[in-house]
Design a protein around this motif. Sequence first.
Motif, PDB file in Angstrom:
ATOM      1  N   ILE A 194      16.449   7.684  -6.537  1.00 20.86           N
ATOM      2  CA  ILE A 194      15.838   8.279  -7.734  1.00 20.86           C
ATOM      3  C   ILE A 194      14.618   7.456  -8.145  1.00 20.86           C
ATOM      4  N   GLU A 195      13.777   8.098  -8.952  1.00 21.19           N
ATOM      5  CA  GLU A 195      12.565   7.454  -9.445  1.00 21.19           C
ATOM      6  C   GLU A 195      12.916   6.488 -10.580  1.00 21.19           C
ATOM      7  N   LEU A 196      12.127   5.440 -10.687  1.00 19.49           N
ATOM      8  CA  LEU A 196      12.250   4.558 -11.846  1.00 19.49           C
ATOM      9  C   LEU A 196      11.419   5.181 -12.960  1.00 19.49           C
ATOM     10  N   ARG A 197      12.093   5.891 -13.873  1.00 22.39           N
ATOM     11  CA  ARG A 197      11.315   6.452 -14.983  1.00 22.39           C
ATOM     12  C   ARG A 197      11.415   5.539 -16.202  1.00 22.39           C
ATOM     13  N   GLU A 198      10.535   5.796 -17.139  1.00 18.74           N
ATOM     14  CA  GLU A 198      10.362   4.885 -18.280  1.00 18.74           C
ATOM     15  C   GLU A 198      11.674   4.639 -19.039  1.00 18.74           C
TER      16      GLU A 198
ATOM     17  N   GLY B  41       5.446  -1.530 -14.939  1.00 29.46           N
ATOM     18  CA  GLY B  41       4.682  -0.512 -14.207  1.00 29.46           C
ATOM     19  C   GLY B  41       5.166   0.900 -14.514  1.00 29.46           C
ATOM     20  N   ALA B  42       6.459   1.024 -14.831  1.00 29.90           N
ATOM     21  CA  ALA B  42       7.030   2.341 -15.150  1.00 29.90           C
ATOM     22  C   ALA B  42       6.788   2.729 -16.602  1.00 29.90           C
ATOM     23  N   GLY B  43       6.100   1.874 -17.344  1.00 26.14           N
ATOM     24  CA  GLY B  43       5.713   2.243 -18.707  1.00 26.14           C
ATOM     25  C   GLY B  43       6.438   1.525 -19.822  1.00 26.14           C
ATOM     26  N   VAL B  44       7.230   0.515 -19.503  1.00 25.47           N
ATOM     27  CA  VAL B  44       7.943  -0.209 -20.564  1.00 25.47           C
ATOM     28  C   VAL B  44       6.945  -0.929 -21.481  1.00 25.47           C
TER      29      VAL B  44
END
Length: 338
Positions: A165-169, A204-207
């Motif tokens: 799965i994708e690393l989402r925010e 990078g994922a938006g944290v």
Amino acid sequence: MKKNYKGNISPKEIVNEIKLSKNIILTAHINPDGDALGSLLAFYFMIDDFCKKNNMKKMIKIVVDDKLPKYMRHFEDTELIWSYEKFGEKFKHNFQNDEKFDLFISLDCANKERYGKAIEIKKLSKKSINIDHHISNTEHADFNYVEDICSTGELLYQFLEIFEIELREKIAKYMYLGIINDTGNFRHDNVTEHTFFVCSKLIGAGVNNHKIANIIFEVSEKKVGFIGELYKNKKINEYYKFISYYLTQEKMKKLSIEKDDTDGAAEMLLKIEGMELSLFVREDVDGSLKGSFRANDKYNVNKIASIFGGGGHIKAAGFKTNLSFEEILEKTYQELEK
Ligand SMILES: [Mn+2]
């Protein structure tokens, strides 16, 4: 990257067990902290994304048998966390008919005592898995995966690849919460190159690191009152560079503070120049005492806490006991003299 791993199941096999289970209960330790709760929410959304991607339907529930820290109100997904009582009411039929849950997963739990009443749900579950990072972990489930790493949050990173799965925010945010909680915002010596590698991906994922750090390290006015009291009435043993403080229920009422206002007290004590060992003890509502040890370089507090039936890590460990504060000090000195 597997260092100091112990257990009888691999992350890949854990994912396989999840795949095979129709209903899954997730829990973490009582007196839950940012790592316990962050890991629960991160893992919940990982499983959820995995199910959506593969068109699987599962019931996934998070149950924690304790009050949550106040700062959790800033995270909208906190509503996914059931108290043991509410969960019991809603799923009573499962409890009564002994209709077992397929899989019970504990995160960040060093021993079974840390489940609280959630242990009753474990007893009703067909299989149990323990995922943790405490070196004192007692391998208390059917399947155990324990890695000596800074936090359960960091440990969970490897599951993204296995779940595919994708690393989402959202997932990144909760893993980050776990990591900064257990590293004291990257101050403790459990921070490694891998910790920063994982965090670079999370950012990078938006944290928003600034926002999350502000949420969990913010200090209420009541807490400031407690910090003043803590520093004013601490006890210092110059010979061992040992600093301690005992907080009674009476004092808590006087300061109108709750237990989560005392979070980080042992670290605060250890901050005083020259100290090697700190101990913060708090009286619980049931009269038992809860202790937290912190150490710099001289002592192994996992070992000292084990005298009281507790444990944790070399530089941070805790315990719960029915001994008095004086007895705790006495036994601690006996250990230091060795
Ligand atoms: Mn942890």
